[in-house]
Enzyme design. Structure first.
Site, PDB file in Angstrom:
ATOM      1  N   HIS A  22       0.789  -1.220   0.086  1.00 49.48           N
ATOM      2  CA  HIS A  22       0.168   0.006   0.063  1.00 49.48           C
ATOM      3  C   HIS A  22       0.928   1.240   0.024  1.00 49.48           C
ATOM      4  O   HIS A  22       1.495   1.278   1.016  1.00 49.48           O
ATOM      5  CB  HIS A  22      -0.992  -0.038   1.215  1.00 49.48           C
ATOM      6  CG  HIS A  22      -1.783   1.153   1.289  1.00 49.48           C
ATOM      7  ND1 HIS A  22      -3.027   1.102   1.688  1.00 49.48           N
ATOM      8  CD2 HIS A  22      -1.532   2.572   1.089  1.00 49.48           C
ATOM      9  CE1 HIS A  22      -3.756   2.460   1.590  1.00 49.48           C
ATOM     10  NE2 HIS A  22      -2.848   3.139   1.367  1.00 49.48           N
ATOM     11  N   HIS A  24       1.186   5.318  -1.975  1.00 51.03           N
ATOM     12  CA  HIS A  24       1.107   6.555  -2.558  1.00 51.03           C
ATOM     13  C   HIS A  24       2.179   7.223  -3.253  1.00 51.03           C
ATOM     14  O   HIS A  24       3.030   7.813  -2.473  1.00 51.03           O
ATOM     15  CB  HIS A  24       0.355   7.767  -1.725  1.00 51.03           C
ATOM     16  CG  HIS A  24      -1.009   7.135  -1.024  1.00 51.03           C
ATOM     17  ND1 HIS A  24      -2.439   7.347  -1.485  1.00 51.03           N
ATOM     18  CD2 HIS A  24      -0.982   6.713   0.318  1.00 51.03           C
ATOM     19  CE1 HIS A  24      -3.075   6.701  -0.596  1.00 51.03           C
ATOM     20  NE2 HIS A  24      -2.383   6.374   0.368  1.00 51.03           N
ATOM     21  N   LEU A  25       2.258   7.170  -4.528  1.00 54.98           N
ATOM     22  CA  LEU A  25       3.514   7.491  -5.076  1.00 54.98           C
ATOM     23  C   LEU A  25       3.206   8.988  -5.838  1.00 54.98           C
ATOM     24  O   LEU A  25       4.065   9.684  -6.377  1.00 54.98           O
ATOM     25  CB  LEU A  25       3.934   6.635  -6.232  1.00 54.98           C
ATOM     26  CG  LEU A  25       4.676   5.394  -5.994  1.00 54.98           C
ATOM     27  CD1 LEU A  25       5.194   4.622  -7.024  1.00 54.98           C
ATOM     28  CD2 LEU A  25       5.653   5.760  -4.635  1.00 54.98           C
ATOM     29  N   LYS A 108      -9.706  -0.604  -5.184  1.00 51.91           N
ATOM     30  CA  LYS A 108      -9.535   0.064  -3.949  1.00 51.91           C
ATOM     31  C   LYS A 108     -10.889   0.590  -3.741  1.00 51.91           C
ATOM     32  O   LYS A 108     -11.451   1.341  -4.609  1.00 51.91           O
ATOM     33  CB  LYS A 108      -8.430   0.966  -4.031  1.00 51.91           C
ATOM     34  CG  LYS A 108      -8.520   1.933  -3.048  1.00 51.91           C
ATOM     35  CD  LYS A 108      -8.000   1.345  -1.667  1.00 51.91           C
ATOM     36  CE  LYS A 108      -8.062   2.200  -0.684  1.00 51.91           C
ATOM     37  NZ  LYS A 108      -6.847   2.625   0.192  1.00 51.91           N
ATOM     38  N   HIS A 145     -10.404   0.760   2.436  1.00 47.51           N
ATOM     39  CA  HIS A 145     -10.028   1.771   3.676  1.00 47.51           C
ATOM     40  C   HIS A 145     -11.267   1.792   4.313  1.00 47.51           C
ATOM     41  O   HIS A 145     -12.539   2.277   4.070  1.00 47.51           O
ATOM     42  CB  HIS A 145      -9.971   3.279   2.774  1.00 47.51           C
ATOM     43  CG  HIS A 145      -9.673   4.480   3.742  1.00 47.51           C
ATOM     44  ND1 HIS A 145      -8.404   5.001   3.815  1.00 47.51           N
ATOM     45  CD2 HIS A 145     -10.552   4.803   4.812  1.00 47.51           C
ATOM     46  CE1 HIS A 145      -8.444   6.005   4.936  1.00 47.51           C
ATOM     47  NE2 HIS A 145      -9.753   5.925   5.343  1.00 47.51           N
ATOM     48  N   HIS A 183      -4.426  -0.841   6.258  1.00 46.21           N
ATOM     49  CA  HIS A 183      -3.891  -0.007   7.165  1.00 46.21           C
ATOM     50  C   HIS A 183      -4.829   0.152   8.617  1.00 46.21           C
ATOM     51  O   HIS A 183      -5.182   1.113   8.956  1.00 46.21           O
ATOM     52  CB  HIS A 183      -3.467   1.427   6.797  1.00 46.21           C
ATOM     53  CG  HIS A 183      -4.509   2.149   5.986  1.00 46.21           C
ATOM     54  ND1 HIS A 183      -5.739   2.136   6.240  1.00 46.21           N
ATOM     55  CD2 HIS A 183      -4.606   2.793   4.742  1.00 46.21           C
ATOM     56  CE1 HIS A 183      -6.543   2.746   5.409  1.00 46.21           C
ATOM     57  NE2 HIS A 183      -5.914   3.275   4.315  1.00 46.21           N
ATOM     58  N   ASP A 256       1.698   2.784   3.537  1.00 40.48           N
ATOM     59  CA  ASP A 256       0.518   3.806   3.350  1.00 40.48           C
ATOM     60  C   ASP A 256       1.413   5.026   3.460  1.00 40.48           C
ATOM     61  O   ASP A 256       0.967   6.188   3.873  1.00 40.48           O
ATOM     62  CB  ASP A 256      -0.542   3.946   4.726  1.00 40.48           C
ATOM     63  CG  ASP A 256      -1.513   4.805   4.064  1.00 40.48           C
ATOM     64  OD1 ASP A 256      -1.713   5.401   3.025  1.00 40.48           O
ATOM     65  OD2 ASP A 256      -2.321   5.239   5.026  1.00 40.48           O
TER      66      ASP A 256
HETATM   67  C1  NCD Z   1      -3.797   9.338   2.123  1.00 44.71           C
HETATM   68  C2  NCD Z   1      -3.285  10.205   1.055  1.00 44.71           C
HETATM   69  O1  NCD Z   1      -2.841  11.504   1.594  1.00 44.71           O
HETATM   70  O2  NCD Z   1      -3.510   9.914  -0.032  1.00 44.71           O
HETATM   71  N1  NCD Z   1      -3.803   9.668   3.349  1.00 44.71           N
HETATM   72  C3  NCD Z   1      -3.337   9.268   4.550  1.00 44.71           C
HETATM   73  O3  NCD Z   1      -3.509   9.775   5.677  1.00 44.71           O
HETATM   74  N2  NCD Z   1      -3.240   7.851   4.688  1.00 44.71           N
HETATM   75  C4  NCD Z   1      -5.078   8.498   1.637  1.00 44.71           C
HETATM   76  C5  NCD Z   1      -5.348   7.439   2.564  1.00 44.71           C
HETATM   77  O4  NCD Z   1      -4.733   6.310   2.193  1.00 44.71           O
HETATM   78  O5  NCD Z   1      -6.298   7.398   3.519  1.00 44.71           O
HETATM   79 ZN    ZN Z   2      -3.488   5.039   1.760  1.00 41.25          ZN
END
Ligand code: NCD
Ligand code: ZN
Length: 355
Positions: A22, A24-25, A108, A145, A183, A256
């Site tokens: 998991h 975010h790139l 997702k 989520h 998460h 995450d």
């Molecule tokens: C994530 C994001 O910033 O894209 N933020 C986070 O707090 N984890 C989104 C997510 O996975 O909930």
């Molecule tokens: Zn996330």
């Protein structure tokens, strides 16, 4: 953050290369800046689709995958595993074809407005039952989520209430569906996953293993420890640590890592997300070391995930050694300035490339 006594005598650990289930790139300059951190440590990563606009078609995922690979050195062996962002109007055929063509690894589910860039998320999970039906039929995992978005529910209860109202119903309605509860932050989630069948698993982040909700307010508000789902009470953190080191194949690594520029975090309405990618495996190693469970790190980081997804294990290995490793206060590239998780701390473990 909670430091515990280190009890282990192990100074060096050689484990199969881990994967991040998991991450975010992002896109554009931020992608250029952060992608190499993940690719340096991990063999593969599940790439979150919450761009603006979100990734909802196989064509968009192919383009995004190309952009990720272009942000990395040409000889990179990193494999981004793409996901499809579910919306109320998503076409089951698009999802099914994308999976069969090996563009999408999973879908997702963001409940609408649960977190960053989730405005296009699903308003009621029953709306997308036809898609979920198709996913169950073809063996495509659903990544969730798991928080309700009802403002009447206290923010610290949103995960537990989601289990009760949505997840348990989904599991009953789709007994053959592979679900990853992402998460997780509560003992309720640990218990739910533990007690469910073998098709239900969960990821656990480095930060939820280290911070509780008081840490967000220790000596003043700490916006860089704000993420969603929000960190919970100490009893929950303890339950997460126990699950991570349990050796259970149901729990595995998902950072995450969610970078936001400093200006988006330190403001009157700061974004949720913690950037932990640069020192992710070291952070997990520190936690497992504190728990005297370094022997369980490889399962959690490198084996349970691929086994759950039905993918091969990585064939190369990494080294993690005990030693001083001071995390910088800021990570800066051009105009982008981010405060990483563990900033200014000595993380006590050093990641070394394959041997
Ligand atoms: C994530 C994001 O910033 O894209 N933020 C986070 O707090 N984890 C989104 C997510 O996975 O909930
Ligand atoms: Zn996330």
């Amino acid at each position: 953050m909670h430091k515990q006594q280190q009890t282990s005598a192990i100074n060096s650990l050689r484990i199969r290369r881990p994967d991040d289930w998991h991450v975010h790139l992002r896109d554009d300059d931020m992608l250029q800046m952060v992608a190499h951190y993940t690719a340096h440590q991990f063999g593969r990563a599940i790439i979150m689709p919450n761009l603006a606009p979100p990734i909802t078609t196989a064509a968009a995922a192919i383009e995004y995958r190309k952009r990720i690979m272009s942000a990395l050195p040409a000889n990179s062996r990193f494999k981004p595993l793409m996901t499809c962002y579910l919306t109320d109007n998503i076409d089951p055929k698009e999802v099914e074809n994308g999976f069969k063509e090996e563009v999408f690894t999973a879908c997702k589910l963001y409940p609408a407005n649960a977190t960053t860039n989730s405005a296009h998320g699903v308003s009621d999970v029953r709306t997308i039952y036809p898609v979920i039906e198709a996913m169950q039929r073809i063996g495509m995992p659903l990544l969730i989520h798991g928080e309700v978005t009802d403002c009447d529910v206290d923010i610290f209860d949103r995960e537990a209430v989601f289990i009760e109202r949505t997840l348990s119903v989904l599991v009953d309605d789709f007994p053959e569906l592979k679900i990853i509860f992402e998460h997780i932050t509560t003992k309720d989630a640990v218990n739910f996953v533990t007690e469910s069948g073998t098709l239900i698993a969960a990821t656990i982040t480095p930060h939820h293993l280290r911070i509780n909700r008081s840490d967000m307010f220790k000596g003043g508000i700490k916006p860089h420890l704000y993420c969603l789902p929000i960190a919970k009470r100490e009893a929950h953190r303890t339950a997460l640590r126990k699950a991570a080191i349990s050796g259970s194949p149901k729990f595995f690594l998902g950072t995450d890592s969610a970078p936001h520029v400093i200006a988006a975090k330190e403001t009157s309405c700061g974004c949720a997300g913690i950037f932990n990618a640069p020192y992710a495996i070291e952070s997990y190693a520190l936690t497992f070391d504190e728990e005297n469970a370094l022997d369980k790190l490889e399962g959690f980081a490198s084996i349970h995930g691929p086994n759950f997804y039905g993918l091969p294990l990585n064939e190369d290995y990494i080294l993690i050694e005990r030693g001083e490793n001071k995390v910088p206060e800021h990570i800066i590239s051009g105009d982008i300035n981010i405060i990483p998780f563990h900033n200014s701390e000595d993380i006590s473990w050093v990641y070394k490339c394959a041997t």
